[in-house]
Design an enzyme around this catalytic site. Structure first.
Site, PDB file in Angstrom:
ATOM      1  N   GLY A   1      49.497  37.955  39.047  1.00  0.00           N
ATOM      2  CA  GLY A   1      49.027  36.799  39.769  1.00  0.00           C
ATOM      3  C   GLY A   1      49.891  36.634  41.010  1.00  0.00           C
ATOM      4  N   CYS A   2      49.291  36.311  42.144  1.00  0.00           N
ATOM      5  CA  CYS A   2      50.053  36.302  43.401  1.00  0.00           C
ATOM      6  C   CYS A   2      51.159  35.254  43.389  1.00  0.00           C
ATOM      7  CB  CYS A   2      49.111  36.105  44.584  1.00  0.00           C
ATOM      8  SG  CYS A   2      48.023  34.654  44.464  1.00  0.00           S
TER       9      CYS A   2
END
EC number: 1.2.1.38
Length: 357
Positions: A158-159
């Site tokens: 996930g960024c």
């Protein structure tokens, strides 16, 4: 001989960034792209900036279409890839840019996502520290890239989660910060929320405004961050206050994270923890003392820039990290991890250089 590639979810933002990077990769040949409602349409209708891929047509996202490629990248919403990946029989490497294979704890998945739980795959953040401690308490470090070298199934991060984990893991691993009372506030671009039309993501809602969301511990990347910090050697279960704020930039993350410094730790020891952790890294760089990154400096690059300061009066370290959520935060990390797994030089097809102005 080139490596055949399929990208599922090619009509979205993450899929488009994967294709942009893959198109310049000398070892990969993009043979298949798939979409959902856009199936049967030319790719360039969804991704008009990808002119070199104008010959491709979006197909249905099915196991039959995806099977038989050397590598398949998934860029689908959470909950959509797990059932599909289970049906693949003849794919050397699968990389999922969604959340379905990131979490190791079914309870975390149920609490933050819900639905069917799928097994965790090798986590796709090569620079992330994995730490254990010797009998005398001395930290023993490795990096996640060592696990990726043998991987056939990879969960891209996930960024927001990778930005915060890269920000805090060195201090946890070196034992210079405490894992309790971590605080992070992130300014994020709306492309991280995907391409689907949503009222709160409209330009009229975003321009000239900063909008907090998922306030109070509800953001889905929280268990992923805590999982990464446990792997970095946290001796107590990490607690983190995580507040993202949408700002009017299409892409980028600026994460400001603070943590309590372990009593008796010097300013030099704190800074050394981050500099030692990333000294040999190209894509994660610690800036000189007194300098802090801007999201603009990472636009389009597979680079995370980190600045840090010690607030001696508060007894806390302040870590500011910037990256492009679609590149280093998602597609770049996925391709970097795939390079490692396939035995290609890690930097192949990826750039440290951003786009300016």
């Amino acid at each position: 001989m080139t490596t055949s590639v399929a990208v599922a979810g090619a009509s979205g933002y993450a899929g488009g960034e994967l294709l942009r990077l893959l198109a310049q990769h000398p070892e990969f040949e993009i043979r298949t792209v798939t979409g959902h409602s856009s199936a049967g349409r030319p790719l360039v209708e969804s991704q008009p900036h990808l002119r070199s891929l104008a010959h491709l047509t979006l197909q249905e996202t099915t196991p039959a279409v995806l099977d038989g490629h050397d590598v398949v990248f998934f860029a689908l919403p959470h909950g959509a890839s797990g059932a599909l990946t289970a049906e693949l029989r003849d794919v050397r490497l699968v990389v999922d840019c969604g959340a379905d294979h990131r979490l190791t704890d079914p309870a975390d998945w149920e609490a933050f996502y819900g639905g069917a739980f799928h097994e965790a795959w090798t986590y796709g953040v090569p620079e992330l520290i994995i730490a254990e401690r010797a009998a005398d308490g001395t930290p023993i470090w490795t990096h996640q890239r060592e696990a990726l070298a043998a991987a056939t199934r990879i969960a891209a991060p996930g960024c927001n989660a990778s930005t915060v984990a890269l920000s805090l893991a060195p201090g946890i691993a070196a034992g210079v910060i405490e894992a309790q009372d971590l605080v992070t506030v992130l300014a994020v671009g709306p492309s991280g929320a995907g391409k689907a039309a949503k009222t709160h993501l409209l330009g009229a809602e975003l321009m000239g405004s900063a909008n907090p969301y998922a306030v109070g511990g509800s953001h889905r990347h929280i268990p992923e961050i805590r999982q990464a910090l446990r792997n970095a050697g946290a001796t107590a279960d990490p607690t983190i206050s995580f507040t993202p704020v949408l700002v009017p930039m299409s892409r980028g993350i600026l994460a400001t994270s603070t943590a309590r410094i372990v009593p008796g730790t010097s300013v030099a020891e704190v800074r050394a923890a981050w500099e030692d952790a990333y000294a040999a890294e190209s894509f994660v760089q610690v800036l000189p003392e007194g300098q802090f990154p801007r999201t603009a400096d990472t636009l389009g690059a597979n680079t995370c820039l980190i600045g840090l300061a010690v607030d001696e009066a508060a007894g806390r370290v302040v870590v500011v990290a910037a990256l492009d959520n679609l590149t280093k935060g998602t597609a770049g990390a996925a391709i970097q991890s795939a390079n490692i797994a396939l035995g290609f030089p890690e930097h192949t097809g990826l750039s440290m250089n951003g786009v300016a102005p």
